[in-house]
Structure formats: structure tokens, C-alpha cells
Motif scaffolding. Structure first.
Motif, short mmCIF file in Angstrom:
data_model
loop_
_atom_site.label_atom_id
_atom_site.label_comp_id
_atom_site.label_asym_id
_atom_site.label_seq_id
_atom_site.Cartn_x
_atom_site.Cartn_y
_atom_site.Cartn_z
N ILE A 1 0.84 -1.20 0.00
CA ILE A 1 0.00 0.00 0.00
C ILE A 1 0.87 1.25 0.00
O ILE A 1 0.67 2.19 -0.79
N ALA A 2 1.88 1.27 0.87
CA ALA A 2 2.77 2.43 0.98
C ALA A 2 3.55 2.66 -0.32
O ALA A 2 3.68 3.80 -0.79
N GLU A 3 4.09 1.57 -0.90
CA GLU A 3 4.88 1.72 -2.13
C GLU A 3 4.02 2.17 -3.30
O GLU A 3 4.47 2.94 -4.15
N SER A 4 2.77 1.69 -3.36
CA SER A 4 1.87 2.11 -4.43
C SER A 4 1.55 3.60 -4.31
O SER A 4 1.55 4.34 -5.31
N ILE A 5 1.28 4.04 -3.09
CA ILE A 5 1.01 5.46 -2.87
C ILE A 5 2.24 6.31 -3.19
O ILE A 5 2.16 7.34 -3.85
N GLY A 6 3.41 5.82 -2.74
CA GLY A 6 4.64 6.56 -2.99
C GLY A 6 4.98 6.66 -4.46
O GLY A 6 5.59 7.64 -4.91
N SER A 7 4.58 5.66 -5.29
CA SER A 7 4.94 5.67 -6.70
C SER A 7 4.22 6.74 -7.50
O SER A 7 4.65 7.08 -8.61
N VAL A 8 3.10 7.27 -6.98
CA VAL A 8 2.35 8.31 -7.72
C VAL A 8 2.36 9.66 -7.03
O VAL A 8 1.98 10.66 -7.63
N SER B 1 11.06 -7.01 -13.38
CA SER B 1 11.76 -7.58 -12.23
C SER B 1 12.19 -6.55 -11.20
O SER B 1 12.60 -6.91 -10.10
N SER B 2 12.10 -5.26 -11.54
CA SER B 2 12.61 -4.22 -10.64
C SER B 2 11.53 -3.37 -10.02
O SER B 2 11.83 -2.42 -9.30
N ASN B 3 10.25 -3.67 -10.27
CA ASN B 3 9.17 -2.80 -9.82
C ASN B 3 8.19 -3.58 -8.95
O ASN B 3 7.48 -4.46 -9.45
N ASP B 4 8.16 -3.25 -7.65
CA ASP B 4 7.23 -3.93 -6.74
C ASP B 4 5.82 -3.35 -6.82
O ASP B 4 4.90 -3.90 -6.20
N ALA B 5 5.64 -2.23 -7.53
CA ALA B 5 4.32 -1.65 -7.74
C ALA B 5 3.97 -1.79 -9.22
O ALA B 5 3.69 -0.82 -9.92
N VAL B 6 4.01 -3.01 -9.71
CA VAL B 6 3.92 -3.27 -11.14
C VAL B 6 2.57 -2.86 -11.72
O VAL B 6 2.48 -2.38 -12.86
N ALA B 7 1.48 -3.02 -10.98
CA ALA B 7 0.15 -2.66 -11.49
C ALA B 7 0.05 -1.16 -11.75
O ALA B 7 -0.49 -0.72 -12.77
N VAL B 8 0.58 -0.37 -10.83
CA VAL B 8 0.56 1.09 -10.98
C VAL B 8 1.41 1.50 -12.18
O VAL B 8 1.01 2.33 -13.00
N ALA B 9 2.59 0.89 -12.31
CA ALA B 9 3.48 1.21 -13.44
C ALA B 9 2.83 0.84 -14.76
O ALA B 9 2.96 1.58 -15.76
N ALA B 10 2.12 -0.28 -14.82
CA ALA B 10 1.47 -0.71 -16.05
C ALA B 10 0.38 0.27 -16.47
O ALA B 10 0.29 0.65 -17.65
N ASN C 1 -1.20 -11.14 -15.36
CA ASN C 1 0.22 -11.21 -15.68
C ASN C 1 0.46 -11.11 -17.18
O ASN C 1 1.44 -10.51 -17.63
N LEU C 2 -0.44 -11.65 -17.97
CA LEU C 2 -0.36 -11.49 -19.41
C LEU C 2 -0.46 -10.00 -19.78
O LEU C 2 0.30 -9.50 -20.62
N ALA C 3 -1.38 -9.30 -19.10
CA ALA C 3 -1.54 -7.86 -19.35
C ALA C 3 -0.30 -7.08 -18.94
O ALA C 3 0.10 -6.13 -19.62
N TYR C 4 0.32 -7.46 -17.83
CA TYR C 4 1.54 -6.78 -17.40
C TYR C 4 2.63 -6.84 -18.48
O TYR C 4 3.30 -5.84 -18.78
N TYR C 5 2.83 -8.04 -19.06
CA TYR C 5 3.87 -8.20 -20.06
C TYR C 5 3.54 -7.48 -21.37
O TYR C 5 4.43 -7.18 -22.17
N ILE C 6 2.26 -7.20 -21.60
CA ILE C 6 1.86 -6.41 -22.76
C ILE C 6 2.07 -4.92 -22.51
O ILE C 6 2.55 -4.19 -23.39
N LEU C 7 1.79 -4.47 -21.31
CA LEU C 7 1.79 -3.04 -21.01
C LEU C 7 3.17 -2.50 -20.65
O LEU C 7 3.47 -1.33 -20.92
N LEU C 8 4.02 -3.33 -20.03
CA LEU C 8 5.30 -2.84 -19.51
C LEU C 8 6.48 -3.35 -20.33
O LEU C 8 6.45 -4.49 -20.82
N PRO C 9 7.55 -2.55 -20.45
CA PRO C 9 8.81 -3.09 -20.99
C PRO C 9 9.28 -4.24 -20.11
O PRO C 9 9.23 -4.16 -18.88
N TRP C 10 9.75 -5.30 -20.73
CA TRP C 10 10.06 -6.51 -19.97
C TRP C 10 11.19 -6.32 -18.98
O TRP C 10 11.24 -7.00 -17.95
N ASP C 11 12.09 -5.38 -19.22
CA ASP C 11 13.19 -5.17 -18.28
C ASP C 11 12.75 -4.40 -17.04
O ASP C 11 13.52 -4.24 -16.09
N MET C 12 11.49 -3.91 -17.03
CA MET C 12 10.97 -3.22 -15.85
C MET C 12 10.28 -4.17 -14.88
O MET C 12 10.06 -3.83 -13.71
#
Length: 531
Positions: free
Chosen positions: A149-156, A327-336, A314-325
Motif C-alpha cells: 500500500i505504501a509503495e503504491s502510494i509513494g509511486s504516484v 523484475s525491478s518494480n514492486d508496484a507493477v500494477a501502478v506502473a502498467a 500477468n499477461l496484461a503486465y507483459y503487454i503493457l510494460l517493458p520486460w526489463d521493468m
């Protein structure tokens, strides 16, 4: 029907009582005649199949699906392998859920896994499970959800990552608020759980729709800005590429098979943690109406919804995000969401992710509270922790209290004081306070990925032990009434795969496995000296 089941249980209790007098191996359903024993009182059956389904979906679709993809992706060589891990984790969790459904239907008692272990192995094993879950597993899980929750809020809210102390402060505030909301009464908690379930499913649907929009936009115009990351249609989904795990780059073409298995085990643990929660309806089995029918039905429906949701998301994540992102993003839904629709979409998804994680905290608080009550009633924890709500006590009640010098009177009084709640406040208040204090410690001292690995190992040790107990019970008590019974291949598969993953992951993460072993040793000593 219910009267017949109660009569059958009473007969089974009497038979078990005559079969064993040993306190260490005394069957779960045996009568406790000692003046030091408190017989757990059955709460009212106020939960339906829909309520159990909501609890399961709410606790499974939480922080895991919005954060674990990074941990899975960093430990596999390709997106295709990651999607395979999510399917494998779902099927393995389904096999475990089916096995637990059999136990919950045959032994519909509050406490879930704790009570099954006690019935099969005896008091010490049940104590160890309660000890590890109340002191480590559930608090760690709720700490992870609060951190997400904290990381998702912090990401935006900030272009730069928030300071660690700010993230921990947000996590603490979010968790304290959820504990307070869940400490009123059971009906409010159930309503919250059902409401959060709607939000969770809506969040999953929005992310999947985002992936679908990207695919449609690409088919219409390959150069469209809405076509996602472009990696999904320019790269091979099953080709090995270097990944970053625990701060180091993994070259999948040069590592040994043993190291590869270790990484896959870590990935499976992350996926299994995302699916975690399929056992929680069993914790409140005695509060479910007609558990022999309702519990398996709720578990099967929940697993269909959750497995489908996880694979599509997870299929949607790989469509929306660059694949190198990934493994490094714990707030992947927000980034997508932000990558496709910009900052406003990121804010909306952040709110939905935070609500979804809050729903998982709600279900975990609900489950750990009932587990603590069951443990207290078995004398694994102090008796006052079994108190639900505010006790009804008055001068007249005190004057009429039995003589406390009489052990049997004292036992009766303690049981009444600890289990008679105010009608408006029936939540286990002291159990919630204990969970609050322990979870705050984990939030302050732990990190997302370290806690994730630790929780996975701790849970699966007892999951496997419980399903082994199911196989033992089928041979030891063939006449036990089983309203639901999956084919034997499911629990056997669960035990074999689960054992392999536990062994390799323990070797792959020696620090977390050492902490777990230490807690088990301390728990065994506490169990010995408390008697």
C-alpha cells in the motif's frame, strides 16, 4: 440434518476419548475432563457460501497479484516461463485447497489447520503451527500488504522514491486503520470483505482491459501509443534473457541446473504467496452453515476466479510494460496503468490497489483473530486472548460468581468471561491487539522480498504436514464422515511438489530458513515448559 451431524460428532468424540488417554496424542474431538481445560464454545453459524467465497477471494487477490510478479519474473528466464509458474502455482494451490476442503468438511472446527494437526499428530504439532502463524506468518503477510500500500502510494505521489521512513509511516497508518475497522464486530468485517472483493475483481478487470486495449490498438495501428511496451510483439516470449535477482544479474545460459532449480523455487514461492489464503475459510469452518457442502463449493469457485485472474493479469503486465521493468518494480500494477494511460490512470489504479490490499489485510485480521482465539482456548496462549468484544460484567454478576477456590468453578467462570461478548462488539479484541503489535514490528524491521521468502517457507512446512495428515487420516479413520473427498492423486501431488520446493528454497535462502528453524525450536521449548 444439522442435528444428525452434531450427534455424529458427539459419537465420534466419545469413541476417540476411549481410544487414547495420552494428552500428547489425544484426538482433537475428545472430551476434556481436566479442570484445567476449557472446552471451546461453538460460535453462531452466520457465514454462508457467498461469505466464505468472499473471504477467500478477498484474501487471495491482494498485494500478491500487484507486487509478486516482480519476484517471479526476476527468478525465471522468460515471460513464458513466468506465466507457466503462475499456472503451476495456481494448480498446486488448488490441490491444497481441495485437500483442506475435505478436512474442513469432515472436521468443521474453528482454528483450521491448527485443529487438523492436533487431531492427527497431537498437541505439540498444533502448538508449533499456532506459534509460527500467530507470531510470524500472518503478521509478516499483513506487513507485506501494508508495505505494498505504501509503495503504491509513494509511486504516484512523488517523482522520486519516498524515503524509507515515510513508506513505513504510511504502511503503519494503513494497517492500524484496518485493525480498528475490523475490531467492531463480525458483520461489519464480512461486509467489508464483500465490498473489498468487488473492488479487487474490478481492479483485475481494468488491468486486463488495459492489456486488451493495447492488443487491439496494435492490430489497428502498429505504431499507436496505446499498443503497450512493444516488447510483447517484437520479442520471443520463451527466449532466455538475463534477469536481476537479489541485486545480481542471472545469466541463464551459464548457470547450473541446481541453481536454475533454486531460482524456479523462489519464483514458485512468490507465486504461491500471491495465491496464499486458500486455507482461510477453514479457520472459521464452524461458523459456516452446512460446511460439508458450502466449504468445498466456496473453495472451488474462489480458485477458478483467482487462477483465471492471475494468469490474465500477468499477461496484461507483459503487454503493457517493458520486460526489463518487470523484475525491478514492486508496484507493477501502478506502473502498467501509468505507462499506457498516464499519471491519472496510475493514481486510479493506486487507489484500487490500496483498497485491494486493505481487503487482504481485513481477511487476514479476521483469520488470525479466530486462530488466536482457538489457540487460546487450547491453552497455547493466555486465556484472555480468547475474549470476544467487551465482556458483560456487573456487580450483580460478580456477586453471583462461583467460589474461585473451586477449580471447576474457576474454569467455568474463565470460560464465560472470555467467550461472552457484548452483542455489538463480538470481534476478538485482544487477539487483534496482539496481531497489531507483532505486525508493526515486522513493518519497522522487514523488507518486502525478505519477508516474502520467509512467509512462503513457514506456511508450506505446515501446509505439507497438514495434507500428509489427511492421507494418514484416510488410512487411520476410514469411517470418518467425509462429505467431500477429492481423488487421492491431488493430496499426494501436493505433498511431493511442496516438499521439493521447501527443501530447495531452504537451501537457497539460508537466513530465512535459519530464522524459521529458530522459531520452531523456541516454540518446541515453550510447548514443553508450558505443560
Amino acid at each position: 440434518m444439522e442435528a444428525n451431524r452434531d450427534a455424529a460428532f458427539q459419537e465420534h468424540e466419545q469413541q476417540n476419548t476411549t481410544q487414547s488417554n495420552d494428552a500428547e496424542t489425544e484426538p482433537l474431538l475428545s472430551h476434556q475432563t481436566s479442570s484445567l481445560s476449557r472446552v471451546p464454545q461453538r460460535p453462531s453459524k452466520q457465514l454462508t457460501t457467498r461469505n466464505a467465497f468472499a473471504v477467500l477471494v478477498s484474501i487471495q487477490i491482494g498485494s500478491g497479484i500487484f507486487a509478486s510478479p516482480a519476484q517471479v519474473d526476476s527468478n525465471v528466464p522468460s515471460p513464458g516461463a513466468a506465466l507457466f509458474v503462475w499456472v503451476l502455482g495456481g494448480l498446486l494451490s488448488w490441490a491444497g485447497a481441495a485437500s483442506f476442503a475435505e478436512l474442513g468438511a469432515a472436521l468443521p472446527l474453528n482454528g483450521g489447520m491448527q485443529e487438523y494437526l492436533r487431531h492427527v499428530y497431537g498437541d505439540t504439532m498444533a502448538f508449533l503451527m499456532a506459534w509460527i502463524y500467530i507470531m510470524a506468518v500472518k503478521p509478516s503477510s499483513m506487513a507485506i500488504q501494508s508495505i505494498v500500500i505504501a509503495e503504491s502510494i509513494g509511486s504516484v505521489t512523488s517523482a522520486d522514491p519516498l524515503a524509507a521512513w515515510k513508506l513505513k509511516a504510511i504502511a503503519i497508518l494503513a494497517f492500524v486503520a484496518m485493525v480498528l475497522l475490523n475490531s467492531i464486530n463480525t458483520k461489519i468485517t464480512i461486509k467489508l470483505s464483500e465490498s473489498f472483493t468487488v473492488v479487487k475483481i474490478m481492479t483485475v478487470v481494468l488491468i486486463v482491459i488495459g492489456g486488451l486495449i493495447a492488443v487491439i490498438a496494435h492490430l489497428i495501428d502498429p505504431n499507436s501509443s496505446l499498443s503497450g511496451s512493444r516488447d510483447w510483439f517484437t520479442k520471443d516470449w520463451f527466449a532466455s534473457r538475463p534477469s536481476v535477482s537479489e541485486g545480481r544479474t542471472v545469466d541463464w545460459t551459464s548457470i547450473s541446473e541446481w541453481e536454475r532449480f533454486g531460482h524456479y523455487s523462489a519464483a514458485i514461492y512468490a507465486g504461491l504467496w500471491a495465491y496464499d489464503g486458500w486455507d482461510n475459510a477453514n479457520v472459521v469452518a464452524s461458523e459456516i452453515r452446512d460446511p460439508g457442502r458450502s466449504l468445498p463449493k466456496a473453495i472451488e469457485a474462489a480458485m477458478v476466479v483467482v487462477l483465471s485472474s492471475y494468469e490474465l493479469v500477468n499477461l496484461a503486465y507483459y503487454i503493457l510494460l517493458p520486460w526489463d521493468m518487470m523484475s525491478s518494480n514492486d508496484a507493477v500494477a501502478v506502473a502498467a496503468a501509468r505507462s499506457l494511460f498516464g499519471r491519472p490512470a496510475g493514481i486510479i489504479i493506486t487507489i484500487l490497489v490500496a483498497i485491494s490490499c486493505a481487503g487482504s489485510i481485513t481477511s487476514n485480521v479476521f483469520a488470525v483473530g479466530r486462530l488466536t482465539v482457538a489457540a487460546s482456548q487450547r491453552h497455547y496462549l493466555p486465556g484472555f486472548l480468547s475474549q470476544r468484544g467487551l465482556p458483560k460484567r456487573s456487580a450483580k454478576h460478580l456477586a453471583a460468581s462461583p467460589d474461585r477456590s473451586d477449580p471447576s468453578s474457576s474454569n467455568s467462570t474463565n470460560s464465560e468471561e472470555n467467550t461472552t461478548p457484548n452483542s455489538k462488539f463480538d470481534a476478538p479484541i485482544y487477539a487483534h491487539i496482539l496481531a497489531l503489535v507483532i505486525t508493526l514490528v515486522y513493518i519497522l524491521t522487514g523488507s518486502f522480498r525478505a519477508l516474502l521468502t520467509f512467509v512462503g517457507m513457514a506456511e508450506w512446512v505446515f501446509y505439507v504436514a497438514t495434507v500428509v495428515g489427511l492421507i494418514i487420516l484416510r488410512r487411520r479413520e476410514p469411517d470418518l464422515h467425509r462429505p467431500y473427498q477429492p481423488v487421492l492423486v491431488l493430496p499426494i501431488t501436493f505433498v511431493v511438489v511442496g516438499t521439493l520446493v521447501i527443501i530447495r528454497s531452504a537451501m537457497f535462502a539460508p537466513v530465512q530458513s535459519g530464522v524459521l528453524v529458530g522459531l520452531l525450536v523456541v516454540g518446541a521449548l515453550v510447548s514443553k515448559f508450558r505443560r
